[in-house]
Write an enzyme that holds these catalytic residues in place. Structure first.
Site, PDB file in Angstrom:
ATOM      1  N   ASP A   1      -3.966  -6.362   5.062  1.00 14.37           N
ATOM      2  CA  ASP A   1      -4.956  -7.284   5.632  1.00 14.37           C
ATOM      3  C   ASP A   1      -4.976  -8.621   4.890  1.00 14.37           C
ATOM      4  OD1 ASP A   1      -5.700  -5.434   7.496  1.00 14.37           O
ATOM      5  OD2 ASP A   1      -7.306  -4.592   6.275  1.00 14.37           O
TER       6      ASP A   1
ATOM      7  N   LYS B   1     -12.496  -0.881  16.814  1.00 17.53           N
ATOM      8  CA  LYS B   1     -11.131  -1.415  16.845  1.00 17.53           C
ATOM      9  C   LYS B   1     -10.511  -1.225  18.233  1.00 17.53           C
ATOM     10  CE  LYS B   1      -6.837  -1.248  14.156  1.00 17.53           C
ATOM     11  NZ  LYS B   1      -6.114  -0.714  13.012  1.00 17.53           N
TER      12      LYS B   1
ATOM     13  N   ASN C   1       0.867  -1.189   0.000  1.00 20.33           N
ATOM     14  CA  ASN C   1       0.000   0.000   0.000  1.00 20.33           C
ATOM     15  C   ASN C   1       0.900   1.235   0.000  1.00 20.33           C
ATOM     16  OD1 ASN C   1       0.448   0.987   2.838  1.00 20.33           O
ATOM     17  ND2 ASN C   1      -0.238  -1.096   3.278  1.00 20.33           N
TER      18      ASN C   1
ATOM     19  N   LYS D   1      10.073 -16.158 -11.013  1.00 15.23           N
ATOM     20  CA  LYS D   1       9.141 -15.166 -11.540  1.00 15.23           C
ATOM     21  C   LYS D   1       8.041 -15.877 -12.326  1.00 15.23           C
ATOM     22  CE  LYS D   1       9.518 -11.120 -14.502  1.00 15.23           C
ATOM     23  NZ  LYS D   1      10.362 -10.446 -15.472  1.00 15.23           N
TER      24      LYS D   1
ATOM     25  N   LYS E   1     -10.163  -4.802  20.235  1.00 10.85           N
ATOM     26  CA  LYS E   1      -8.790  -5.321  20.202  1.00 10.85           C
ATOM     27  C   LYS E   1      -7.980  -4.981  21.439  1.00 10.85           C
ATOM     28  CE  LYS E   1      -8.921  -5.144  15.207  1.00 10.85           C
ATOM     29  NZ  LYS E   1      -8.189  -4.811  13.985  1.00 10.85           N
TER      30      LYS E   1
ATOM     31  N   PHE F   1      -3.613   2.578  15.375  1.00 11.49           N
ATOM     32  CA  PHE F   1      -3.899   3.520  14.291  1.00 11.49           C
ATOM     33  C   PHE F   1      -4.861   2.840  13.328  1.00 11.49           C
ATOM     34  CE2 PHE F   1      -0.741   6.911  14.935  1.00 11.49           C
ATOM     35  CZ  PHE F   1      -0.071   6.361  16.011  1.00 11.49           C
TER      36      PHE F   1
END
Ligand code: FMN
Length: 388
Positions: free
Chosen positions: A269, A327, A203, A279, A331, A313
């Site tokens: 995730d 969250k 990301n 490859k 958690k 975060f």
């Protein structure tokens, strides 16, 4: 405004002291410059006068306004930094010789002293210089070790003045008080999960927000370790270990004891269910199977030791408060910072915004600001939890 006294001695790298001065100013500090007579052969006092806006003291018996500056100057400053420090000034400091203004000031100074040596490798490694540096360390002086590299004498070796921004980082983090004695672990940047030997899923997280938190905590005197993604291009002087995959990150977190853990890394995730060796060739379509990754926060938070604080975060595209609260409570984090991402926000940018959600239900909105400002606010909120 906090003040530092910058002592400059007669090294070829004396010009770098101007950059050190600027770095302190950028951090909101004022700088008073003191030079040896020999340093003026390398750079003129007028440069420092113009940059600092303060009279520069060179001579033991001139440049003075009230005559007792060598006794009093340190009283109005947080510290004395000598950069660059020659072999000669180090020898004088070590043996209590006070035959010029800077060495007299050193003897009279009751504030922390930092010395950043700069010299040819032969001079640095000479037993006399090494002995003198040992004496200074025993006397409580912080030595900012010189770097290895290309020296002015056209030799490669140790002795080059540490780069100005790093000197300033080392001084400010040693002077920091608010988080002294606290071990802080910060994760930052994006994980990479490989599908074959050369391709991965990731990301756009740059690690900037986590790095800002790590640096600000260091400036407050915390003992900081930063776990930073291998993809992050950001430069930092915080003690850093790199990670690539979620498994690396998990191992990194397990390795370190902490009082406060800031989990700012953007952990994927999903990851490819298997990693192909070599490859994968183009030609026909393939189906990439992704598996859910383990939730590090859910693993770590329930097993934390008493007194440990975990700051989570969450980067969300919608329903920020709802998702943030879920969250935080599900958690078991102590505090969560939830920020909007997508459409140019959050990832890679230099600004951020969002909400801090506390376990007592309190919510604090952090309007758009630099990631550094946001970092300070997150740390302040965390300190309020640590102090109860
Ligand atoms: C071109 C030149 C460069 C020098 N660079 C250094 C240096 O980087 N480090 C050092 O310890 N001495 C260096 N010296 C020697 C010092 O200038 C000399 O020891 C001087 O007496 C130091 O005075 P001070 O410590 O009072 O400033 C250099 C001398 C010359 C001529």
């Amino acid at each position: 405004m906090k003040k530092i006294i910058l002592g400059v001695s007669g090294s070829i790298s004396a010009y770098k002291a101007a950059e050190i001065l600027r770095e302190f100013q950028k951090k909101g500090w004022s700088v008073k410059v003191v030079m040896t007579e020999n340093a003026t052969e390398f750079i003129s006092p007028i440069t420092f006068l113009a940059l600092s806006g303060e009279k520069v003291i060179v001579g033991q018996f001139k440049d003075l306004e009230y005559g007792l500056e060598h006794i009093r100057l340190c009283d109005e400053a947080e510290a004395l930094l000598v950069a660059p420090a020659t072999a000669n000034i180090i020898a004088k400091f070590a043996h209590g010789i006070a035959d010029d203004f800077l060495s007299s000031l050193y003897l009279a100074c009751k504030k922390p002293v930092f010395v950043a040596p700069a010299m040819n490798e032969g001079m640095l490694l000479h037993p006399a210089t090494q002995r003198n540096l040992e004496i200074l360390k025993k006397d409580g002086v912080h030595i900012i070790e010189p770097e290895e590299g290309y020296l002015a004498c056209e030799e490669h070796g140790k002795g080059r003045l540490t780069e100005p921004a790093k000197i300033v980082f080392e001084v400010l983090s040693a002077l920091g008080k608010e988080m002294k004695g606290l071990k802080v672990l910060v994760t930052a940047g994006a994980t990479r999960e490989f599908m074959d030997s050369v391709r991965f899923i990731s990301n756009p997280s740059s690690g900037k927000q986590g790095i800002a938190i790590a640096e600000e905590a260091a400036y407050m005197g915390a003992d900081v370790t930063l776990l930073l993604s291998s993809s992050s291009k950001e430069k930092t002087f915080v003690k850093t270990e790199r990670f690539e995959t979620l498994e690396d990150l998990r191992a990194g977190i397990k390795k370190h004891d902490f009082d406060i853990l800031f989990m700012a890394a953007a952990v994927g995730d999903f990851r490819p269910s298997r990693r192909y060796e070599g490859k994968i060739r183009r030609g026909k379509n393939i189906t990439l199977e992704l598996e859910s990754t383990p939730d590090l926060l859910r693993e770590i938070a329930p097993n934390k030791k008493s007194g440990q604080i975990i700051v989570a975060f969450a980067a969300e595209t919608d329903d920020l408060l709802e998702k943030g609260k879920k969250k935080l409570f599900e958690k078991g984090a102590d505090l969560i910072f939830v920020n909007p991402v997508g459409r140019g926000r959050g990832f890679e940018s230099d600004t951020n915004q969002g909400y801090l959600i506390f376990r007592d239900g309190n919510i604090k909105e952090l309007p758009e600001s630099s990631k550094r400002d946001i970092a300070r606010k997150i740390i302040e909120a965390t300190i309020s939890i640590v102090r109860g």
